[in-house]
Motif scaffolding. Structure first.
Motif: not given
Lengths: 221, 428
Positions: A216-221, B98-99
């Motif tokens: 659903a979401a993918f983020n850097k920390i 991620f890509i």
């Protein structure tokens, strides 16, 4: 008498020019001395250098010419004087070009050097800094088969997935529709150790509970 | 219900130390993305610890720590409002998966914000061969993000601080490689900022002249926020035929079959006859629900569940695409041509290579049946007919044959269904 008196009382500032001059000189001395003289000195020096270089080149050239065409040109001495200035000019022109080029490449080199220097400094700085482990936070949607799937059990299953560099976070149930709820669960992963494919595979192994998994979401920390 | 602001997804990209996160944090912080209660809580604990100056950096650290423990679940943390838009920030991780997620995932980025550090050495490292700046910008371009904003960050760390000369140097460098990638630098706003001190918006008086030059008197363009407001909103494709790739199919006792998916284009209404592809089934929509509430009309972007008649659960599966049976229904293909760009593949690719293809929600192995032509990545001009092999960095038109029926569409008519991800490459 009268006329002199008249002049004495006159308010015209006759010698303003002198004051101006003095003032100008004073300020020049105040400000300019350091810069202007330096600049002029610099330019003088560079000019002298340039001239010296030109002269040495010219000398070299003349020496070569003297050695080389002695036989072909039997009477160079009288013409040399007349041709010399022309030659000198030519030489100087060449010289200038060379200089320009030289400076150009110098600049490039310098820029290159500067860049390298900066890169090096950066690398050093970087090396000193403790290397942070790159982490990402991923929010997964885990979907059950129907409205009767035991979501508590499902969550237990999901949380039972263990891996090095994987940390399960909080979760909540999100209504989808028609009584179906999906499990939304956050996890923190170390970038080099855990991939989404692996997570997906591991979770969908509980096929009694899980229909599918989406990121659903993918983020850097 | 008040008029909602248009939603825009912004992906933040840049080299590791460019200060992406700090910039993001500051934007969110300044634009009220962090809710008041949480701020108060932080302010309170900050005061208790004797850090009553309550620095933004401290808040950021706190939030980061929270995220690291997985405590915050809200994506809304990275959401904020500008004058015109509601923005969700995607802080691009360096994670290799991620890509893929960006291409096939649900959140498509509308704008890319490229953060470049202007600090001594950092800019050089970022754009060097091993730096990520170029790669990221290329990625954004390949992903189809046509709008890009460049933030020249860390202006407070230049020598001397806020050096216009340095700014110009960086702008020159960045625009030259943006041009190489395929962006037109004239359309790209460059904004000097300091994510750390928050001076993305104020300070730097010399910067004023720039706005007039670039935007021909348009008021936008000086601060980062203004630039964000000046972007083109994403086009919503309501007037196109319906396309709804299925994510899941549920069987609900007493109701029947309920497929769930996100509407990509068109609208969905109860009573509509749907055509599923490649399952080749038709069914009538009885009702639609979203978050347990009935809907009369579902629009693009809505994640909906709908109830259909006379179709068994086992006949439908993830990856099927629903469309209106009366209006250009979707169909499956036995082969298709795709424009591929090869990223980061170590070897040479030839006919017969069979990667797994991810497209919308489907997952099918496809074979390279024919390498048609090699293209220039930027201009799309043909470079070579029938190339023997393809290597990393090449763009090409390739004929692909899926091993089982699948539904794909032309990128030009249905962009979300035309973006593919082939194991380690992508096409659009």
């Amino acid at each position: 008498m009268c006329s002199v008196d008249f002049l004495a009382q006159e308010k015209i500032w006759f010698d303003k020019l002198r004051f101006d001059e003095a003032e100008k000189r004073f300020y020049e001395w105040m400000n300019g001395s350091s810069q202007q003289t330096q600049v002029s000195a610099l330019s003088d020096r560079s000019m002298v250098d340039g001239l010296r270089a030109a002269l040495s080149k010219l000398e070299g050239r003349v020496a070569v010419l003297e050695k080389f065409p002695a036989s072909t040109t039997p009477a160079p001495t009288p013409s040399q004087k007349s041709s010399a200035p022309v030659k000198e000019e030519e030489e100087e022109d060449d010289d200038d070009d060379d200089d320009l080029d030289l400076f150009g490449s110098d600049d490039d080199e310098e820029a290159e050097k500067l860049k390298e220097q900066r890169l090096k400094a950066y690398a050093e700085k970087k090396a000193k800094k403790p290397t942070l482990i790159a982490k990402s936070s991923i929010l997964l949607d885990v979907k059950p088969w129907d409205d009767e799937t035991d979501m508590v059990k499902l969550e237990e299953c999901v949380r039972s997935v263990q891996a090095d560099g994987l940390l399960w976070g909080t979760s909540k149930l999100v209504p989808v529709g028609y009584g179906i709820k999906k499990l939304q669960i956050a996890c923190v992963v170390e970038d080099d150790k855990v991939g989404t494919d692996m997570l997906e595979e591991e979770i969908t192994k509980f096929e009694d509970f899980v229909q599918s998994v989406d990121v659903a979401a993918f983020n850097k920390i | 219900m008040g008029k909602e602001k248009v939603h825009v997804n912004v992906v933040i990209i840049g080299h590791v130390d460019s200060g992406k996160s700090t910039t993001t944090g500051h934007l969110v912080y300044k634009c009220g993305g962090i809710d008041q209660r949480r701020l108060e809580r932080f302010a309170f604990s900050a005061a208790q610890m004797g850090k009553s100056s309550f620095k933004f950096a401290w808040v950021l650290d706190k939030l980061k720590a929270e995220r690291e423990r997985g405590i915050t679940i809200d994506i809304s943390l990275l959401q904020f409002n500008t004058q015109k838009y509601t923005m969700t920030i995607i802080d691009a991780p360096g994670h290799r998966d991620f890509i893929k997620n960006m291409i096939t995932g649900t959140s498509q980025a509308d704008v890319a914000l490229l953060v470049v550090s202007s600090a001594k050495g950092e800019y050089e490292a970022g754009v060097s061969r091993s730096g990520q700046t170029r790669e990221h910008a290329l990625l954004a371009y390949t992903l189809g993000v046509k709008q890009i904003i460049v933030c020249i960050n860390k202006m407070d760390l230049t020598e001397p601080p806020y050096s216009q000369k340095r700014f110009e140097e960086v702008v020159r460098g960045v625009s030259s490689f943006l041009k190489k990638i395929g962006y037109d630098p004239a359309t790209v706003p460059f904004v000097p900022i300091s994510g750390w001190t928050g001076e993305n918006m104020i300070a730097m008086p010399w910067f004023q002249g720039w706005k007039a030059r670039r935007r021909e008197g348009n008021a936008s363009g000086r601060t980062l926020l203004e630039v964000l407001d000046s972007i083109q909103p994403p086009v919503r494709t309501i007037n196109k035929p319906l396309r709804l790739p299925l994510q899941d199919v549920y069987k609900i006792g007493g109701i029947g079959t309920v497929p769930v998916g996100k509407i990509e284009t068109g609208i969905l209404k109860p009573g509509m006859t749907l055509m599923f592809s490649p399952a080749k089934l038709t069914a009538e929509v009885k009702s639609i629900e979203m978050h347990h509430q009935g809907l009369e009309t579902a629009l693009p972007g809505h994640n909906v569940g709908f109830n259909i008649k006379n179709v068994a659960v086992k006949n439908l599966r993830r990856g099927d695409v629903a469309g209106n049976a009366q209006q250009d229904p979707p169909s499956d293909v036995s082969s298709f041509e795709a424009q591929v760009i090869i990223l980061n593949h170590p070897g040479k690719l030839k006919v017969g290579y069979s990667p797994v293809l991810d497209c919308h929600t489907t997952h099918v192995t496809c074979r390279f049946a024919e390498l048609k032509e090699k293209l220039d990545r930027r201009t799309g001009k043909k470079l070579e007919d029938q190339p023997q092999t393809l290597i990393s960095g090449d763009a090409a038109t390739v004929k692909l044959v899926p091993i089982k029926p699948m539904c794909v569409e032309s990128f030009f008519t249905y962009p979300p269904l035309g973006k593919l991800y082939l194991c380690c490459y992508l096409c659009c």
